[in-house]
Scaffold this active site. Structure first.
Site, PDB file in Angstrom:
ATOM      1  N   ARG A 376      11.863  27.008 -35.300  1.00 21.01           N
ATOM      2  CA  ARG A 376      11.049  26.047 -35.433  1.00 21.01           C
ATOM      3  C   ARG A 376       9.995  25.348 -33.986  1.00 21.01           C
ATOM      4  O   ARG A 376       9.392  24.506 -35.032  1.00 21.01           O
ATOM      5  CB  ARG A 376      11.575  25.030 -36.102  1.00 21.01           C
ATOM      6  CG  ARG A 376      11.215  23.580 -36.410  1.00 21.01           C
ATOM      7  CD  ARG A 376      12.181  22.814 -37.136  1.00 21.01           C
ATOM      8  NE  ARG A 376      13.593  23.320 -38.455  1.00 21.01           N
ATOM      9  CZ  ARG A 376      14.558  22.925 -38.721  1.00 21.01           C
ATOM     10  NH1 ARG A 376      15.026  22.375 -37.758  1.00 21.01           N
ATOM     11  NH2 ARG A 376      14.666  22.919 -39.801  1.00 21.01           N
ATOM     12  N   VAL A 498       6.564  23.587 -45.373  1.00 21.93           N
ATOM     13  CA  VAL A 498       7.853  25.337 -44.709  1.00 21.93           C
ATOM     14  C   VAL A 498       9.182  24.688 -43.995  1.00 21.93           C
ATOM     15  O   VAL A 498       8.587  23.180 -42.880  1.00 21.93           O
ATOM     16  CB  VAL A 498       6.770  26.669 -44.429  1.00 21.93           C
ATOM     17  CG1 VAL A 498       7.539  27.340 -43.587  1.00 21.93           C
ATOM     18  CG2 VAL A 498       5.605  26.654 -44.896  1.00 21.93           C
ATOM     19  N   GLU A 499       9.913  25.509 -44.230  1.00 26.49           N
ATOM     20  CA  GLU A 499      10.787  25.041 -43.216  1.00 26.49           C
ATOM     21  C   GLU A 499      11.583  23.477 -43.545  1.00 26.49           C
ATOM     22  O   GLU A 499      11.940  23.011 -42.744  1.00 26.49           O
ATOM     23  CB  GLU A 499      10.679  24.457 -41.700  1.00 26.49           C
ATOM     24  CG  GLU A 499      10.647  26.938 -41.226  1.00 26.49           C
ATOM     25  CD  GLU A 499      10.499  26.640 -39.601  1.00 26.49           C
ATOM     26  OE1 GLU A 499      10.267  25.578 -39.275  1.00 26.49           O
ATOM     27  OE2 GLU A 499      10.065  27.945 -39.457  1.00 26.49           O
ATOM     28  N   GLY A 500      11.340  23.331 -44.793  1.00 29.61           N
ATOM     29  CA  GLY A 500      12.340  21.742 -45.209  1.00 29.61           C
ATOM     30  C   GLY A 500      10.900  21.366 -45.321  1.00 29.61           C
ATOM     31  O   GLY A 500      10.477  20.499 -44.726  1.00 29.61           O
TER      32      GLY A 500
END
Length: 831
Positions: A376, A498-500
């Site tokens: 991330r 994306v990614e939460g």
């Protein structure tokens, strides 16, 4: 007596500032009372009051007595008030490491430590790869060709990416990978993103959260030896299936399940799982040859000898494994990178396919949280900084050459404000990206920092691209190969999601993890509250009174820094003196954050995590302080270049103002009016607000970003170099390169224009050639200057044109070709 009272208050305040232990307070007060009695300054009436004050201090100084009478009942109360932490919450809290974020949360950031952190650098091999291989991959892929022609990365680009090892940058050399640093990985993704989002995503996913990283950290030797070389050479294309329609941002609530069982596999009875899954939004899934899969393991028959619910587990499954359904695509806002669903019903997965083998069953959530902290911090920050550099570099060049009312649009004050935001935000997010990558290369896995850069880089990239669209107007809204910004504008929401989703990242992750992991006492309090025996009580006692001392210290510091006494805070040794106000402001707000966090915890207790407006704003303070830290660090790492000062001051003022606004919002909207009153008294007793960048700063930054020179070059460093032989969007940059010479000629001929010897430069670039010929005929310019003007005119005209197409956009031709394609007969319906 007044003097003697002051002699008590001043040392007491000093003891608060240094967080002195209880025995120092008790000893100091005893000495003060004894001296006062000796010199007749404390009478009998005061002695009773002072004794009543001294006795509790003496009690707190005697730890065995304090534990029995104070800590034990408070621990019982604490257990009732604080909610228990679930296993998934515990794994998330434990994931990664704390780093500079802990310094900011602690209220006393050690700036010397930050400035001593080595600046990220590239090895000669990494630099060469960036300049040659990455530049070549950029040449082979464009946003327009990917989206309008291939709906994918072009085949030649895919072949080149595999051949040159782009898919194995993080894999060590012993497994045939490139073994690049986190910073090199970040630089490559950034550069690809200044050219083609499909190229950036296709490269970054295998190098971030995916099978390669999980194998490196947790795989068995056999799994590493088999898969890592194949992944590095591009013989295998990986994807990782985590999210589903029912567990998106809440990935811990997976409904995909594997039931432990025994079945015949390759001719022998094998222990494994019957797995059913339904995943969505899986990048590279349509073309993946190996599927990383997260699912929850249940063992109702006790075949593994443990609990019935063993937790989340990660497995690596070949694409052609019986029962795997994969290949269909999602269409994420014309980004066209490969993304799609995968599913399976009662698919038998042998236990050997678990990443790390049987010993890692149930550890999948911890594995994912630890690996996600690194990925991330690189993928989305790097790709969005690249997108921001594309927007800022191209739009500022366009604004410098595009004339309206016979004046470059970048010279209008109304345009300077968005140009300044674009350049100032870019300086800030690039600094944050570099600092995060530097932390990774130091061995950190900063989960809170990674969430900060993911959220704030993507949000500021959205601001940059939106401002760019406003500035280029109709040029930006008409699609075509000459439009350098439309695809970035379309794709910005993807990074936000994306990614939460960013809402969750802001309100839950940044503060939720930060408050517990970075606080010097809270995590120890929570763990020791559940720990049994005398040892647990002793640890709880130490953490509890450390917490109280920490709170009182920050209260005293906050009140001090709210007065002109904060001017006594100096600049860290070796730092630029003109940046002192930013270091002071950051230290003051760091102290205020620590105090606001503790006061909120004390007044809201376990309900704080549901007060997302409060946690979001507290997280904003932390985030802006990290961004400000990165800005100041970058300025020092770059050698304090004079030309960069407009960017630095704009970005630093903006970060301070945003942090201060978040603090004011916390106080003004705090659910506990008691907490609000305490914070207002200690942190903001005189009101006021920190001012953001002003109009003069906007003008200076806008001028700087529209001017050739080292400051602009550093701001846009690492971008793809547009060239006319590769892509017509280079016309804007070629014209921008020629413009200073044309502007100098125009300036020199100003008197001739006023005298009427020649007309002023025409706004229509197609008339510039004739104007230059007339000027040369009169001897006003020489042949070389005429050629320069003609070169500028040609490319500037190309730059301002808008793409157009056939009335049906070529759809009729496409449909005709489709009807001529051979058809595959549909399978007959099952009986």
């Amino acid at each position: 007596m007044t003097f003697w009272t002051a002699a008590l208050i001043v040392p007491a305040f000093a003891l608060l500032l240094v967080q002195a232990p209880a025995w120092v307070w008790a000893s100091g007060l005893a000495l003060w009372i004894a001296a006062g009695r000796t010199f007749g300054l404390v009478d009998d009436s005061w002695l009773v009051v002072l004794a009543a004050l001294w006795l509790p201090l003496a009690l707190l100084a005697l730890r065995p007595l304090r534990r029995r009478l104070v800590a034990r009942p408070l621990r019982t109360l604490f257990r009732r008030v604080m909610p228990r932490m679930s296993a998934t919450e515990q794994a998330a809290i434990d994931a990664g490491t704390i780093w500079w974020d802990a310094q900011l949360f602690g209220g006393r950031p050690d700036w010397k430590r930050l400035l001593a952190t080595p600046a990220p650098t590239l090895t000669p091999e990494e630099q060469s790869f960036l300049e040659i291989e990455t530049e070549r991959l950029c040449d082979l892929a464009s946003d327009w060709e990917s989206t309008a022609v291939w709906q994918d990365l072009p085949p030649a680009a895919w072949a080149y990416a595999r051949e040159k090892g782009f898919l194995g940058m993080i894999i060590p050399r012993r497994y045939s990978g490139l073994g690049f640093s986190a910073y090199a990985h970040s630089q490559v993704i950034q550069k690809l993103s200044t050219r083609c989002s499909a190229a950036a995503v296709s490269v970054m996913v295998p190098n971030s959260l995916g099978p390669a990283e999980l194998l490196l950290h947790y795989g068995t030797d056999a799994q590493k030896d088999h898969y890592l070389p194949r992944l590095a050479r591009g013989e295998e294309i990986p994807c990782f299936a985590l999210t589903s329609p029912y567990a998106g941002s809440d990935a811990a609530s997976l409904t995909d399940t594997g039931i432990v069982c025994r079945e015949m596999w390759q001719g022998k009875e094998t222990l494994g799982f019957r797995v059913t899954w339904n995943k969505r939004y899986i990048t590279l899934a349509p073309i993946a040859t190996v599927l990383g899969l997260a699912f929850r393991v249940r063992d109702p028959d006790g075949l593994l000898g443990g609990a019935a619910d063993l937790g989340i587990t990660c497995a690596l499954i070949p694409r052609d494994h019986p029962g795997v359904r994969i290949g269909r695509r999602h269409w994420p806002l014309n980004a066209v990178f490969q993304n799609g669903p995968t599913s399976g019903d009662d698919v038998f997965v042998p236990i050997d396919m678990v990443i790390g083998g049987a010993g890692q069953i149930g550890n999948g959530w911890r594995m994912l949280m630890e690996c996600l902290a690194a990925g991330r911090a690189i993928s989305l920050p790097s790709s969005n900084v690249g997108m921001a550099k594309l927007a800022t570099g191209s739009v500022s060049a366009y604004a410098a050459i595009r004339r309206q009312f016979n004046v470059p649009i970048g010279a209008f004050e109304g345009a300077q404000e968005p140009l300044a935001r674009m350049a100032g935000h870019l300086y800030a997010i690039d600094a944050a990206r570099k600092l995060a990558a530097a932390g990774l290369d130091l061995g950190e896995k900063p989960s809170v920092v990674s969430a900060i850069v993911k959220y704030h880089v993507t949000e500021r990239a959205r601001i940059i691209v939106n401002d760019g669209m406003d500035l280029i107007g109709g040029k930006g809204v008409c699609m075509g190969p000459g439009n350098f910004l439309a695809r970035a504008y379309q794709q910005i929401p993807i990074a936000i999601t994306v990614e939460g989703a960013n809402i969750m990242t802001r309100t839950l992750i940044i503060f939720g993890q930060g408050a517990i992991r970075c606080h010097p006492y809270v995590l120890e309090l929570m763990r020791s509250a559940e720990a049994p025996g005398a040892t647990g009580l002793a640890t709880f006692d130490r953490a509890l009174f450390g917490y109280f001392g920490f709170l009182l210290r920050n209260a005293a510091r906050a009140l001090t820094f709210a007065t002109p006494a904060r001017l006594l805070l100096g600049t860290p040794r070796g730092a630029a003196p003109e940046m002192a106000r930013y270091y002071r402001g950051a230290t003051r707000l760091s102290t205020a954050l620590a105090l606001a966090t503790d006061v909120s915890m004390a007044t809201l207790g376990g309900t704080l995590k549901r007060r997302e407006t409060v946690t979001g704003r507290l997280g904003d303070i932390l985030s802006q302080l990290f961004i400000l830290s990165a800005i100041l660090k970058r300025f020092e790492d770059d050698g304090r270049p004079e030309a960069d000062r407009p960017f630095v001051h704009w970005a630093a003022r903006d970060a301070l103002a945003r942090a201060d606004a978040a603090l004011r919002a916390v106080i003004d909207n705090h659910p506990s009016r008691i907490a609000a009153a305490i914070l207002r008294l200690l942190v903001r007793p005189f009101g006021g607000a920190v001012a953001g960048p002003d109009d003069r700063m906007d003008a200076a930054v806008a001028q700087c970003v529209q001017t050739h020179g080292p400051a602009r070059d550093r701001l846009l460093a690492g971008s793809w170099t547009p060239r006319m032989e590769v892509d017509p969007i280079a016309a804007t940059h070629v014209a921008f390169d020629a413009y200073p010479g044309v502007a100098a000629i125009e300036q020199r001929l100003r008197e001739a224009i006023r005298a009427g010897r020649i007309e002023r430069l025409p706004q229509n670039y197609r008339q510039l050639g004739a104007w230059a010929a007339a000027a040369e005929a009169q001897g006003l310019i020489d042949p070389a200057e005429r050629v320069l003007i003609e070169r500028f005119a040609h490319h500037a005209d190309l730059a301002v044109q808008v793409d157009d197409f056939e009335p049906d956009f070529g759809l009729a031709e496409g449909l005709r070709r489709a009807t001529e394609m051979p058809r595959t007969p549909l399978p007959e319906a099952a009986e």
